[in-house]
Design a protein around this motif. Structure first.
Motif, PDB file in Angstrom:
ATOM      1  N   THR A   1       0.915  -1.183  -0.093  1.00 42.07           N
ATOM      2  CA  THR A   1      -0.002  -0.108  -0.066  1.00 42.07           C
ATOM      3  C   THR A   1       0.790   1.318  -0.174  1.00 42.07           C
ATOM      4  O   THR A   1       2.075   1.225   0.507  1.00 42.07           O
ATOM      5  N   ASP A   2       0.531   2.584  -0.504  1.00 45.02           N
ATOM      6  CA  ASP A   2       1.038   3.345  -0.581  1.00 45.02           C
ATOM      7  C   ASP A   2       0.453   4.537   0.445  1.00 45.02           C
ATOM      8  O   ASP A   2       1.005   5.593   0.458  1.00 45.02           O
ATOM      9  N   ASP A   3      -0.249   4.075   1.253  1.00 44.37           N
ATOM     10  CA  ASP A   3      -1.062   4.696   2.214  1.00 44.37           C
ATOM     11  C   ASP A   3      -0.157   4.886   3.370  1.00 44.37           C
ATOM     12  O   ASP A   3      -0.071   3.888   4.414  1.00 44.37           O
ATOM     13  N   GLN A   4       1.067   5.733   3.658  1.00 39.95           N
ATOM     14  CA  GLN A   4       1.985   5.622   4.535  1.00 39.95           C
ATOM     15  C   GLN A   4       1.148   6.142   5.954  1.00 39.95           C
ATOM     16  O   GLN A   4       1.869   5.616   6.988  1.00 39.95           O
ATOM     17  N   GLY A   5       0.073   6.642   6.002  1.00 37.74           N
ATOM     18  CA  GLY A   5      -0.618   6.876   7.249  1.00 37.74           C
ATOM     19  C   GLY A   5      -1.049   5.565   7.920  1.00 37.74           C
ATOM     20  O   GLY A   5      -1.122   5.464   9.038  1.00 37.74           O
ATOM     21  N   LEU A   6      -1.328   4.424   7.112  1.00 38.80           N
ATOM     22  CA  LEU A   6      -1.672   3.326   7.628  1.00 38.80           C
ATOM     23  C   LEU A   6      -0.592   2.269   8.000  1.00 38.80           C
ATOM     24  O   LEU A   6      -0.552   1.675   8.887  1.00 38.80           O
TER      25      LEU A   6
ATOM     26  N   ALA B   1      -7.623   2.425  15.089  1.00 38.30           N
ATOM     27  CA  ALA B   1      -8.053   3.779  14.404  1.00 38.30           C
ATOM     28  C   ALA B   1      -7.123   4.697  15.486  1.00 38.30           C
ATOM     29  O   ALA B   1      -6.934   5.792  15.092  1.00 38.30           O
ATOM     30  N   ARG B   2      -7.364   4.693  16.724  1.00 37.95           N
ATOM     31  CA  ARG B   2      -6.750   5.576  17.578  1.00 37.95           C
ATOM     32  C   ARG B   2      -5.432   5.610  17.325  1.00 37.95           C
ATOM     33  O   ARG B   2      -4.783   6.670  17.274  1.00 37.95           O
ATOM     34  N   ARG B   3      -4.812   4.620  17.068  1.00 41.10           N
ATOM     35  CA  ARG B   3      -3.342   4.423  16.873  1.00 41.10           C
ATOM     36  C   ARG B   3      -2.871   5.155  15.718  1.00 41.10           C
ATOM     37  O   ARG B   3      -2.019   5.514  15.443  1.00 41.10           O
ATOM     38  N   ALA B   4      -3.855   4.868  14.585  1.00 41.27           N
ATOM     39  CA  ALA B   4      -3.561   5.858  13.424  1.00 41.27           C
ATOM     40  C   ALA B   4      -4.209   7.166  13.214  1.00 41.27           C
ATOM     41  O   ALA B   4      -4.010   7.894  12.345  1.00 41.27           O
ATOM     42  N   ALA B   5      -4.564   7.493  14.476  1.00 38.00           N
ATOM     43  CA  ALA B   5      -5.164   9.146  14.619  1.00 38.00           C
ATOM     44  C   ALA B   5      -5.952   9.492  13.701  1.00 38.00           C
ATOM     45  O   ALA B   5      -6.326  10.329  13.073  1.00 38.00           O
ATOM     46  N   MET B   6      -7.123   8.310  13.764  1.00 36.70           N
ATOM     47  CA  MET B   6      -8.156   8.562  12.650  1.00 36.70           C
ATOM     48  C   MET B   6      -9.506   8.160  13.227  1.00 36.70           C
ATOM     49  O   MET B   6      -9.550   7.435  14.492  1.00 36.70           O
ATOM     50  N   SER B   7     -10.657   8.595  12.971  1.00 42.17           N
ATOM     51  CA  SER B   7     -11.695   8.082  13.531  1.00 42.17           C
ATOM     52  C   SER B   7     -12.203   6.624  12.808  1.00 42.17           C
ATOM     53  O   SER B   7     -11.275   6.283  11.787  1.00 42.17           O
ATOM     54  N   PRO B   8     -13.111   5.919  13.450  1.00 45.50           N
ATOM     55  CA  PRO B   8     -12.929   4.538  13.225  1.00 45.50           C
ATOM     56  C   PRO B   8     -13.447   4.281  11.756  1.00 45.50           C
ATOM     57  O   PRO B   8     -12.992   3.483  10.954  1.00 45.50           O
ATOM     58  N   ARG B   9     -14.457   5.355  11.324  1.00 42.69           N
ATOM     59  CA  ARG B   9     -15.042   5.368  10.152  1.00 42.69           C
ATOM     60  C   ARG B   9     -13.994   5.636   8.663  1.00 42.69           C
ATOM     61  O   ARG B   9     -13.934   4.851   7.864  1.00 42.69           O
TER      62      ARG B   9
ATOM     63  N   LEU C   1      -8.459   1.636   5.197  1.00 40.38           N
ATOM     64  CA  LEU C   1      -7.870   0.435   5.080  1.00 40.38           C
ATOM     65  C   LEU C   1      -8.722  -0.628   4.058  1.00 40.38           C
ATOM     66  O   LEU C   1      -7.745  -1.162   3.168  1.00 40.38           O
ATOM     67  N   GLN C   2      -9.802  -0.222   3.668  1.00 37.54           N
ATOM     68  CA  GLN C   2     -10.384  -1.086   2.785  1.00 37.54           C
ATOM     69  C   GLN C   2      -9.982  -0.758   1.299  1.00 37.54           C
ATOM     70  O   GLN C   2      -9.907  -1.620   0.293  1.00 37.54           O
ATOM     71  N   ALA C   3      -9.722   0.711   1.182  1.00 41.50           N
ATOM     72  CA  ALA C   3      -9.281   1.209  -0.068  1.00 41.50           C
ATOM     73  C   ALA C   3      -7.747   0.605  -0.405  1.00 41.50           C
ATOM     74  O   ALA C   3      -7.437   0.465  -1.521  1.00 41.50           O
ATOM     75  N   ALA C   4      -7.160   0.641   0.809  1.00 39.67           N
ATOM     76  CA  ALA C   4      -5.519   0.098   0.518  1.00 39.67           C
ATOM     77  C   ALA C   4      -5.550  -1.338   0.276  1.00 39.67           C
ATOM     78  O   ALA C   4      -4.518  -1.652  -0.408  1.00 39.67           O
ATOM     79  N   THR C   5      -6.221  -2.097   1.097  1.00 38.17           N
ATOM     80  CA  THR C   5      -5.910  -3.648   1.206  1.00 38.17           C
ATOM     81  C   THR C   5      -7.140  -4.445   0.475  1.00 38.17           C
ATOM     82  O   THR C   5      -6.920  -5.633  -0.114  1.00 38.17           O
ATOM     83  N   GLY C   6      -8.201  -3.693  -0.083  1.00 43.44           N
ATOM     84  CA  GLY C   6      -9.387  -4.312  -0.574  1.00 43.44           C
ATOM     85  C   GLY C   6     -10.043  -5.331   0.243  1.00 43.44           C
ATOM     86  O   GLY C   6     -10.871  -6.036   0.073  1.00 43.44           O
ATOM     87  N   THR C   7      -9.976  -5.036   1.507  1.00 42.82           N
ATOM     88  CA  THR C   7     -10.473  -5.945   2.324  1.00 42.82           C
ATOM     89  C   THR C   7     -11.052  -4.992   3.785  1.00 42.82           C
ATOM     90  O   THR C   7     -10.685  -3.949   3.831  1.00 42.82           O
ATOM     91  N   THR C   8     -12.001  -5.602   4.527  1.00 46.42           N
ATOM     92  CA  THR C   8     -12.254  -4.933   5.851  1.00 46.42           C
ATOM     93  C   THR C   8     -11.332  -4.890   6.856  1.00 46.42           C
ATOM     94  O   THR C   8     -10.639  -5.846   6.655  1.00 46.42           O
ATOM     95  N   PRO C   9     -11.375  -4.156   7.547  1.00 42.57           N
ATOM     96  CA  PRO C   9     -10.368  -4.329   9.091  1.00 42.57           C
ATOM     97  C   PRO C   9     -10.500  -5.688   9.621  1.00 42.57           C
ATOM     98  O   PRO C   9      -9.329  -6.232  10.022  1.00 42.57           O
ATOM     99  N   LEU C  10     -11.819  -6.250  10.103  1.00 42.70           N
ATOM    100  CA  LEU C  10     -11.921  -7.618  10.637  1.00 42.70           C
ATOM    101  C   LEU C  10     -11.605  -8.612   9.573  1.00 42.70           C
ATOM    102  O   LEU C  10     -10.727  -9.516  10.094  1.00 42.70           O
ATOM    103  N   ARG C  11     -11.570  -8.631   8.469  1.00 38.26           N
ATOM    104  CA  ARG C  11     -11.064  -9.710   7.719  1.00 38.26           C
ATOM    105  C   ARG C  11      -9.537  -9.485   7.527  1.00 38.26           C
ATOM    106  O   ARG C  11      -9.005 -10.589   7.331  1.00 38.26           O
TER     107      ARG C  11
END
Length: 342
Positions: free
Chosen positions: A221-226, A247-255, A261-271
């Motif tokens: 992934t090119d998403d350096q924030g993740l 999400a807290r560790r990434a300094a983001m809201s859960p949404r 994460l879905q855009a970067a990996t093609g899957t949901t966080p739980l998966r």
């Protein structure tokens, strides 16, 4: 019971003849070597290449030359047609398959042939429209592309092969052997197929599907924030992790975390977490002698029963079967998690 005739397609790139030695050898070995003590007559095998009538069927690849007197027109009349693979450029670069091959496959199917593909041969059957509305498979590295390119095909990336009656498809490489033995079982019975498997020193049935071989490592992934939080999560899989915590560790809201994460990996966080846990468990089974209970704990999958549940559901085999299929051959590739909080 009659074995019938089998026509094996030797595919070629335009201007660059090419065929896969391994996958071509599988149907040749299974159907082309007579086994008179098992069934007589055995199969009648023919290799069919484009332009055979014009130049004696020369088809070069890997420094070798194959010659056959059979051309694509000889697919018609065969009881079974096997497409072992297609050139890599037709799969990865989207170069068109030879139209004469596609037309010949359609004619053979219309004439009543049983159509079979091994690995990327599924792309040829799909191009001919023979997989529309059907369940099919191919090598797991190419199933996503097969589904994208041919949306009418119901692609199943988890199985070794799919038997849809008159059209059968297999996953890559050795899964082609599983399918060819299955065809012998259909045609000549379980005893003949089992004895043939013994002679080839392979199991008559392999447990599970190709899901146990799929690489579950995190996609690039090119998403350096993740990247930092995903690396932290992989180092602490033995902990109960939640989307809110990540999400807290990434300094983001859960949404926002979920969406990125879905855009970067093609899957949901739980998966994604489940795939990482399964990947950790697989490597621990491959590279250590730890008991299953400990592996369940270190991978975050919990008890041995829970680990078994997830393996059977997602990989099609138990942890014990997986460990026997991938015996320890290397030192531990993952450091044991500390379990401490960062």
């Amino acid at each position: 019971m009659s074995a019938g005739s089998v026509a094996v397609v030797v595919t070629e790139e335009i201007g660059v003849p090419s065929w896969d030695l391994y996958e071509l050898s599988i149907p040749c070995t299974v159907f082309g070597k007579p086994q008179p003590d098992l069934a007589d007559p055995w199969y009648e095998l023919r290799l069919c290449a484009a332009g055979a009538g014009e130049r004696d069927g020369a088809a070069a690849g890997h420094g070798l030359t194959l010659r056959t007197r059979y051309g694509l027109d000889d697919l018609v009349g065969a009881d079974t047609v096997v497409v072992p693979s297609v050139p890599d450029a037709c799969v990865e670069e989207g170069r068109p398959l030879p139209p004469e091959l596609v037309a010949a496959l359609r004619r053979a199917h219309d004439a009543g042939a049983r159509m079979v593909s091994l690995c990327t041969g599924a792309f040829a059957l799909a191009e001919a429209g023979l997989l529309d509305g059907r369940r099919a498979t191919a090598h797991w590295m190419h199933t996503a592309l097969l589904a994208e390119r041919y949306p009418k095909v119901e692609v199943d990336a988890s199985v070794l092969y799919v038997d849809d009656g008159d059209v059968l498809t297999s996953a890559g490489l050795t899964a082609g052997l599983d399918l060819c033995l299955h065809l012998v079982r259909r045609d000549l019975g379980a005893h003949v197929a089992n004895q043939l498997a013994r002679r080839m020193v392979v199991p008559a049935h392999r447990p599970g599907g190709q899901a146990q071989f799929i690489d579950l490592s995190v996609p690039a992934t090119d998403d350096q924030g993740l990247a930092p939080v995903l690396a932290w999560a992989r180092a602490h899989l033995d902990r109960p992790l939640t989307v809110d915590e990540l999400a807290r560790r990434a300094a983001m809201s859960p949404r926002t975390f979920y969406r990125r994460l879905q855009a970067a990996t093609g899957t949901t966080p739980l998966r994604w977490l489940l795939d990482q846990r399964l990947g950790r468990a697989r490597i621990l089974l491959e590279s250590t002698d730890l008991p299953v209970e400990k592996i369940g704990e270190l991978s975050g999958l919990g008890t041995a029963n829970n680990l078994r549940h997830h393996f059977l559901k997602h990989l099609g085999v138990s942890p014990g079967q997986y460990r026997r299929a991938f015996p320890r051959a290397a030192p531990d590739l993952f450091p044991t998690p500390t379990g401490g909080r960062a």
